[in-house]
Enzyme design. Structure first.
Site, mmCIF file in Angstrom:
data_model
loop_
_atom_site.group_PDB
_atom_site.id
_atom_site.type_symbol
_atom_site.label_atom_id
_atom_site.label_comp_id
_atom_site.label_asym_id
_atom_site.label_seq_id
_atom_site.Cartn_x
_atom_site.Cartn_y
_atom_site.Cartn_z
ATOM 1 N N HIS A 19 0.847 -1.199 0.000
ATOM 2 C CA HIS A 19 0.000 0.000 0.000
ATOM 3 C C HIS A 19 0.883 1.250 0.000
ATOM 4 O O HIS A 19 2.113 1.154 -0.028
ATOM 5 C CB HIS A 19 -0.996 -0.037 1.163
ATOM 6 C CG HIS A 19 -0.389 -0.184 2.540
ATOM 7 N ND1 HIS A 19 0.502 0.731 3.074
ATOM 8 C CD2 HIS A 19 -0.550 -1.143 3.485
ATOM 9 C CE1 HIS A 19 0.845 0.362 4.294
ATOM 10 N NE2 HIS A 19 0.231 -0.791 4.560
ATOM 11 N N HIS A 22 4.004 1.432 2.346
ATOM 12 C CA HIS A 22 5.233 0.762 1.872
ATOM 13 C C HIS A 22 5.877 1.566 0.747
ATOM 14 O O HIS A 22 7.094 1.582 0.590
ATOM 15 C CB HIS A 22 4.933 -0.631 1.302
ATOM 16 C CG HIS A 22 4.235 -1.550 2.246
ATOM 17 N ND1 HIS A 22 2.911 -1.847 2.148
ATOM 18 C CD2 HIS A 22 4.697 -2.252 3.311
ATOM 19 C CE1 HIS A 22 2.568 -2.691 3.105
ATOM 20 N NE2 HIS A 22 3.634 -2.955 3.827
ATOM 21 N N CYS A 129 5.741 -13.328 17.152
ATOM 22 C CA CYS A 129 4.693 -12.601 16.432
ATOM 23 C C CYS A 129 4.895 -12.858 14.941
ATOM 24 O O CYS A 129 5.943 -12.522 14.388
ATOM 25 C CB CYS A 129 4.743 -11.098 16.707
ATOM 26 S SG CYS A 129 3.668 -10.190 15.565
ATOM 27 N N CYS A 132 5.385 -9.591 12.724
ATOM 28 C CA CYS A 132 6.768 -9.055 12.703
ATOM 29 C C CYS A 132 7.749 -10.120 12.246
ATOM 30 O O CYS A 132 8.902 -9.813 11.994
ATOM 31 C CB CYS A 132 7.226 -8.631 14.090
ATOM 32 S SG CYS A 132 6.269 -7.397 14.915
ATOM 33 N N CYS A 147 1.103 -8.312 20.316
ATOM 34 C CA CYS A 147 2.188 -7.487 19.786
ATOM 35 C C CYS A 147 1.607 -6.097 19.541
ATOM 36 O O CYS A 147 0.516 -5.968 18.972
ATOM 37 C CB CYS A 147 2.679 -8.092 18.469
ATOM 38 S SG CYS A 147 3.703 -6.965 17.512
ATOM 39 N N HIS A 150 0.886 -5.537 15.879
ATOM 40 C CA HIS A 150 -0.044 -6.435 15.186
ATOM 41 C C HIS A 150 -1.122 -6.919 16.151
ATOM 42 O O HIS A 150 -1.154 -8.093 16.535
ATOM 43 C CB HIS A 150 0.723 -7.627 14.569
ATOM 44 C CG HIS A 150 1.751 -7.199 13.575
ATOM 45 N ND1 HIS A 150 3.072 -7.056 13.869
ATOM 46 C CD2 HIS A 150 1.604 -6.847 12.272
ATOM 47 C CE1 HIS A 150 3.730 -6.644 12.792
ATOM 48 N NE2 HIS A 150 2.860 -6.500 11.808
ATOM 49 N N LYS A 296 -4.028 4.016 11.449
ATOM 50 C CA LYS A 296 -2.988 3.146 10.901
ATOM 51 C C LYS A 296 -3.535 2.549 9.591
ATOM 52 O O LYS A 296 -4.729 2.228 9.518
ATOM 53 C CB LYS A 296 -2.748 2.038 11.934
ATOM 54 C CG LYS A 296 -1.679 1.079 11.580
ATOM 55 C CD LYS A 296 -1.507 0.010 12.637
ATOM 56 C CE LYS A 296 -0.658 -1.079 12.018
ATOM 57 N NZ LYS A 296 -0.519 -2.269 12.778
ATOM 58 N N LYS A 299 -5.437 -3.583 6.430
ATOM 59 C CA LYS A 299 -6.537 -4.284 5.771
ATOM 60 C C LYS A 299 -7.750 -4.354 6.706
ATOM 61 O O LYS A 299 -8.883 -4.130 6.290
ATOM 62 C CB LYS A 299 -6.074 -5.702 5.418
ATOM 63 C CG LYS A 299 -6.545 -6.079 4.046
ATOM 64 C CD LYS A 299 -6.028 -7.427 3.655
ATOM 65 C CE LYS A 299 -6.644 -7.818 2.329
ATOM 66 N NZ LYS A 299 -6.183 -9.111 1.879
HETATM 67 O O1 ME8 Z 1 9.118 -5.524 7.349
HETATM 68 N N1 ME8 Z 1 4.363 4.002 6.532
HETATM 69 O O2 ME8 Z 1 8.235 -5.976 5.271
HETATM 70 P P1 ME8 Z 1 6.903 -5.093 5.320
HETATM 71 C C1 ME8 Z 1 5.673 3.982 6.189
HETATM 72 N N2 ME8 Z 1 9.837 -7.958 4.912
HETATM 73 N N3 ME8 Z 1 6.371 2.852 5.969
HETATM 74 C C2 ME8 Z 1 5.717 1.688 6.099
HETATM 75 C C3 ME8 Z 1 4.344 1.624 6.425
HETATM 76 C C4 ME8 Z 1 3.661 2.862 6.653
HETATM 77 N N4 ME8 Z 1 2.378 2.926 6.982
HETATM 78 N N5 ME8 Z 1 3.985 0.318 6.459
HETATM 79 C C5 ME8 Z 1 5.091 -0.406 6.171
HETATM 80 C C6 ME8 Z 1 9.110 -6.133 6.305
HETATM 81 N N6 ME8 Z 1 6.132 0.406 5.953
HETATM 82 C C7 ME8 Z 1 10.226 -7.101 5.962
HETATM 83 C C8 ME8 Z 1 11.463 -6.319 5.595
HETATM 84 S S1 ME8 Z 1 14.017 -6.145 4.846
HETATM 85 C C9 ME8 Z 1 15.307 -7.179 4.786
HETATM 86 C C10 ME8 Z 1 12.681 -7.145 5.310
HETATM 87 C C11 ME8 Z 1 7.521 0.028 5.621
HETATM 88 O O3 ME8 Z 1 6.212 -5.465 4.064
HETATM 89 C C12 ME8 Z 1 8.167 -0.806 6.725
HETATM 90 O O4 ME8 Z 1 8.606 0.026 7.776
HETATM 91 O O5 ME8 Z 1 6.186 -5.301 6.606
HETATM 92 C C13 ME8 Z 1 9.290 -1.454 5.966
HETATM 93 O O6 ME8 Z 1 10.411 -0.599 5.896
HETATM 94 C C14 ME8 Z 1 8.688 -1.670 4.568
HETATM 95 O O7 ME8 Z 1 7.520 -0.826 4.509
HETATM 96 C C15 ME8 Z 1 8.297 -3.110 4.292
HETATM 97 O O8 ME8 Z 1 7.432 -3.592 5.291
#
Ligand code: ME8
Length: 474
Positions: A19, A22, A129, A132, A147, A150, A296, A299
């Site tokens: 979204h 990310h 969790c 995470c 958590c 989550h 936040k 989904k």
């Molecule tokens: O953590 N605002 O993946 P992820 C800003 N697979 N950034 C956000 C956000 C938001 N609302 N939501 C998510 C993972 N992010 C692992 C990473 S790296 C070796 C493995 C950011 O899909 C989040 O902080 O949960 C992270 O940096 C990225 O999106 C991916 O999150």
């Protein structure tokens, strides 16, 4: 010595399509990568993003849909890539942790750490969790035993045999690193990282038994286990970097990550690298979170917006501009579609679009020859506009460019070139204004790449033509 730069974003879980939260990190890292290419040459810059495809979350998401895990992650990874492409993200590689080369690099890395005595067999009994993909202690849970990140997921209790990484052994090295300049930015993040170290780093399981979780990279020293998803995922940076001559002492390695995963990058990743004797990252830049209208993004809240939905409605550069200028570069921010639309009308349709259109029209009507212009060579003054990139403050760089733009608009309003009859005076005023818009255009590339190209096409040649409406009013 040639300075090379490796730029990375976190790789997104492939349980569901990304979204706009990310997407922020991808746009931020992209602006930085494009800037680095401008100043150091594109052959000296590598930029990697992608998907994190192993682990429980991805496996469970596939099970829920009743499809094979591989099929599910193929599908999500494909959709994520499309979302990222819609944002004009100039990655050099879109890596997937299910890629064969990565699986091999990750297994070799694990084996090396084992051979160096940093991985040992043990058993884990405790909490986990799945959101995470992380082991938890009771003190990390809220009063309902959930958590804090989550709250819709149930905490799992694990009791299993696995292999542990000697994380605690690296506590002192990590402390020195965190205290060193520019290792973790912004500086405000140092305290949080230090408190993790001061609370005592514990060794951590880095495998899961296959009978519980078959979906992962087989552990190279015990094929009844798979490598723990964080250990596997962090190595993606090294897979890309080492295969592209970008994991050496001539390379600056910059990881962009969100605040929820700073700890893995600042504390676990350097310990893993130290264990195998590879170069440590230069900087881990930690950004805040985007909330949507005070909530936040999730989904379960039903407020998920995909990047492509905004791009289809407002255009890619408007979306990029909004997030770069108003995104959570340091602290969390609250955004709304209404705010995006106000910014679009005020700063893009009125600000940039209108100024470009006014000058182009005046220049064209004047019949004056403004000469060719070199958009590719940067003077000291041009580069000065990028100064705040040093601290990754892309928002401030843009703010300064828009200040320049509003001064130019003021100049047009005060001089009223459309009223000037004296040709010499008109030439003087318009030469300044055309020059200024050309200078501004030159430095727009890292932020608004396609808009830059469009303005360049209007102001490139001595014959200036009126182009398309860059940002039609909503
Ligand atoms: O953590 N605002 O993946 P992820 C800003 N697979 N950034 C956000 C956000 C938001 N609302 N939501 C998510 C993972 N992010 C692992 C990473 S790296 C070796 C493995 C950011 O899909 C989040 O902080 O949960 C992270 O940096 C990225 O999106 C991916 O999150």
């Amino acid at each position: 010595m040639i300075k090379k730069t490796l730029i990375t974003t976190a790789i997104d879980y492939a349980n569901d399509v990304i979204h706009i939260g990310h997407a922020y990190e991808k746009i931020l890292a992209d602006a930085f990568a494009r800037y680095q290419r401008l100043i150091n040459g594109k052959e000296n810059v590598g930029f990697v993003t992608g998907t994190d495809e192993h682990g429980t979350t991805n496996e469970k998401a596939a099970k829920k849909l009743g499809i094979e895990t591989q099929k599910h992650v193929d599908n999500i990874s494909d959709q994520n890539k499309k979302e990222i492409d819609a944002l004009d993200i100039s990655y050099n590689r879109f890596i997937r942790t299910t890629d064969e080369d990565h699986k091999k690099v990750a297994a070799d890395f694990f084996k090396k750490s084992f051979d160096n005595g940093d991985i040992y067999k043990g058993s884990y009994e405790g909490l986990y969790c799945e959101g995470c993909e992380s082991y938890k202690t009771l003190t990390e849970l809220n009063e309902n035993g959930q958590c804090t990140l989550h709250t819709t997921r149930e905490i799992q209790k694990y009791q299993e045999e696995n292999y542990f990484f000697r994380w605690a052994k690296y506590s002192d090295i990590l402390k020195t690193l965190v205290l060193s300049e520019r290792f973790v930015l912004p500086d405000g993040k140092k305290k949080e990282m230090l408190s993790f170290i001061e609370n005592g780093i514990q060794d951590i399981p880095v495998t899961r038994p296959k009978y519980k979780l078959p979906w992962g990279i087989t552990c190279p020293i015990d094929d009844s286990q798979v490598i723990y998803v964080w250990f596997d995922a962090l190595i993606n940076y090294f897979t890309y970097g080492s295969e592209n001559n970008l994991w050496d002492n001539e390379t600056e390695i910059v990881h962009f990550v969100g605040k929820d995963i700073a700890r893995w990058h600042v504390l676990l990743w350097p310990a893993m690298l130290a264990s195998v004797g590879y170069k440590l990252p230069t900087t881990i830049y930690v950004h805040g979170f985007i909330n949507l209208e005070g909530e936040k993004i999730s989904k379960s809240k039903g407020n998920v917006i995909k990047p492509s939905e905004l791009v289809n409605k407002y255009g890619v550069d408007a979306v990029r501009y909004y997030f770069l200028r108003y995104g959570p570069i340091v602290e969390d921010v609250d955004i709304s579609v209404k705010h995006l639309e106000d910014v679009y009308n005020g700063e893009l349709a009125n600000g940039l679009g209108n100024t470009v259109a006014r000058i182009a029209k005046l220049a064209q009507n004047s019949g004056i020859d403004f000469g060719d212009f070199d958009f590719a060579t940067f003077s000291g003054d041009d580069l000065k506009m990028f100064d705040q990139f040093h601290d990754f403050r892309v928002d401030l760089v843009i703010q300064n460019i828009w200040k320049k733009l509003s001064l130019l608009d003021k100049h047009i309003n005060e001089n009223e070139p459309w009223k000037i009859k004296d040709q010499d005076k008109l030439k003087e005023v318009l030469t300044y204004e055309v020059g200024e818009i050309r200078n501004i255009t030159k430095i727009l590339g890292p932020f608004l790449p396609s808009t830059q190209k469009k303005i360049e096409a209007v102001f490139n040649k001595s014959f200036i033509k009126v182009g398309e409406n860059l940002f039609p009013r909503l």
